[in-house]
Design a protein around this motif. Sequence first.
Motif, PDB file in Angstrom:
ATOM      1  N   ILE A 116       0.835  -1.212   0.000  1.00 24.16           N
ATOM      2  CA  ILE A 116       0.000   0.000   0.000  1.00 24.16           C
ATOM      3  C   ILE A 116       0.859   1.248   0.000  1.00 24.16           C
ATOM      4  O   ILE A 116       0.579   2.211  -0.719  1.00 24.16           O
ATOM      5  CB  ILE A 116      -0.969  -0.015   1.194  1.00 24.16           C
ATOM      6  CG1 ILE A 116      -1.968  -1.158   1.011  1.00 24.16           C
ATOM      7  CG2 ILE A 116      -1.700   1.316   1.336  1.00 24.16           C
ATOM      8  CD1 ILE A 116      -2.730  -1.509   2.258  1.00 24.16           C
ATOM      9  N   LYS A 117       1.926   1.239   0.772  1.00 27.86           N
ATOM     10  CA  LYS A 117       2.841   2.395   0.789  1.00 27.86           C
ATOM     11  C   LYS A 117       3.429   2.617  -0.596  1.00 27.86           C
ATOM     12  O   LYS A 117       3.539   3.757  -1.062  1.00 27.86           O
ATOM     13  CB  LYS A 117       3.950   2.202   1.810  1.00 27.86           C
ATOM     14  CG  LYS A 117       4.884   3.404   1.886  1.00 27.86           C
ATOM     15  CD  LYS A 117       5.956   3.221   2.924  1.00 27.86           C
ATOM     16  CE  LYS A 117       6.836   4.448   2.948  1.00 27.86           C
ATOM     17  NZ  LYS A 117       8.239   4.125   2.730  1.00 27.86           N
ATOM     18  N   SER A 118       3.776   1.551  -1.304  1.00 25.99           N
ATOM     19  CA  SER A 118       4.322   1.701  -2.659  1.00 25.99           C
ATOM     20  C   SER A 118       3.278   2.299  -3.600  1.00 25.99           C
ATOM     21  O   SER A 118       3.605   3.122  -4.462  1.00 25.99           O
ATOM     22  CB  SER A 118       4.853   0.375  -3.201  1.00 25.99           C
ATOM     23  OG  SER A 118       3.802  -0.497  -3.557  1.00 25.99           O
ATOM     24  N   LEU A 119       2.023   1.918  -3.447  1.00 25.71           N
ATOM     25  CA  LEU A 119       0.954   2.497  -4.246  1.00 25.71           C
ATOM     26  C   LEU A 119       0.807   4.001  -3.978  1.00 25.71           C
ATOM     27  O   LEU A 119       0.668   4.803  -4.897  1.00 25.71           O
ATOM     28  CB  LEU A 119      -0.382   1.814  -3.983  1.00 25.71           C
ATOM     29  CG  LEU A 119      -0.550   0.374  -4.424  1.00 25.71           C
ATOM     30  CD1 LEU A 119      -1.916  -0.150  -3.990  1.00 25.71           C
ATOM     31  CD2 LEU A 119      -0.377   0.245  -5.936  1.00 25.71           C
ATOM     32  N   VAL A 120       0.840   4.353  -2.711  1.00 23.40           N
ATOM     33  CA  VAL A 120       0.719   5.762  -2.303  1.00 23.40           C
ATOM     34  C   VAL A 120       1.875   6.574  -2.887  1.00 23.40           C
ATOM     35  O   VAL A 120       1.670   7.675  -3.397  1.00 23.40           O
ATOM     36  CB  VAL A 120       0.656   5.880  -0.760  1.00 23.40           C
ATOM     37  CG1 VAL A 120       0.811   7.314  -0.307  1.00 23.40           C
ATOM     38  CG2 VAL A 120      -0.642   5.271  -0.246  1.00 23.40           C
TER      39      VAL A 120
END
Length: 149
Positions: free
Chosen positions: A139-143
């Motif tokens: 999720i952090k990579s998506l953000v």
Amino acid sequence: MKNKEELKSLVEAVTSAKSYEGNYGYRITDTSATLSHVDESDRQQAPADYLEFLSEFGFGELDAAFHLDDGPEKYSTVCGREIEGYEGIYVFGGNSSDVLYAFDAKNNWQIVEVSSELDEVDMLASNFSDFILERLRYIKSLVEKRAVV
């Protein structure tokens, strides 16, 4: 719970992003209420790291790619009917499409993915700590990708 500091950092990175629109961070205070939809015979084996995560970091929608419920729910309740072979499946989260994340209480509370398109259960992790760390990193990579666009 393993990797507590990294988990904290990842949750903060996602929830403090400019594009964050979730409602994440409600914390549980009563584990018996959290497990109220789990069969009595399965409650004693419920993963301690999962309960600790909900107490310390909370639940809610972290991103369209992941939401965490305030407690596991029997798969039969979620889908509205009993399905043979899914008796020990307890859904605890998912994403904004048709993917659900669940515990398989009949197989040492492994983390599984249930998708209506696949009509099968895929094992994702042997424990909640490993699963949530991988999910939060994703999720952090998506953000971060969204921030660049």
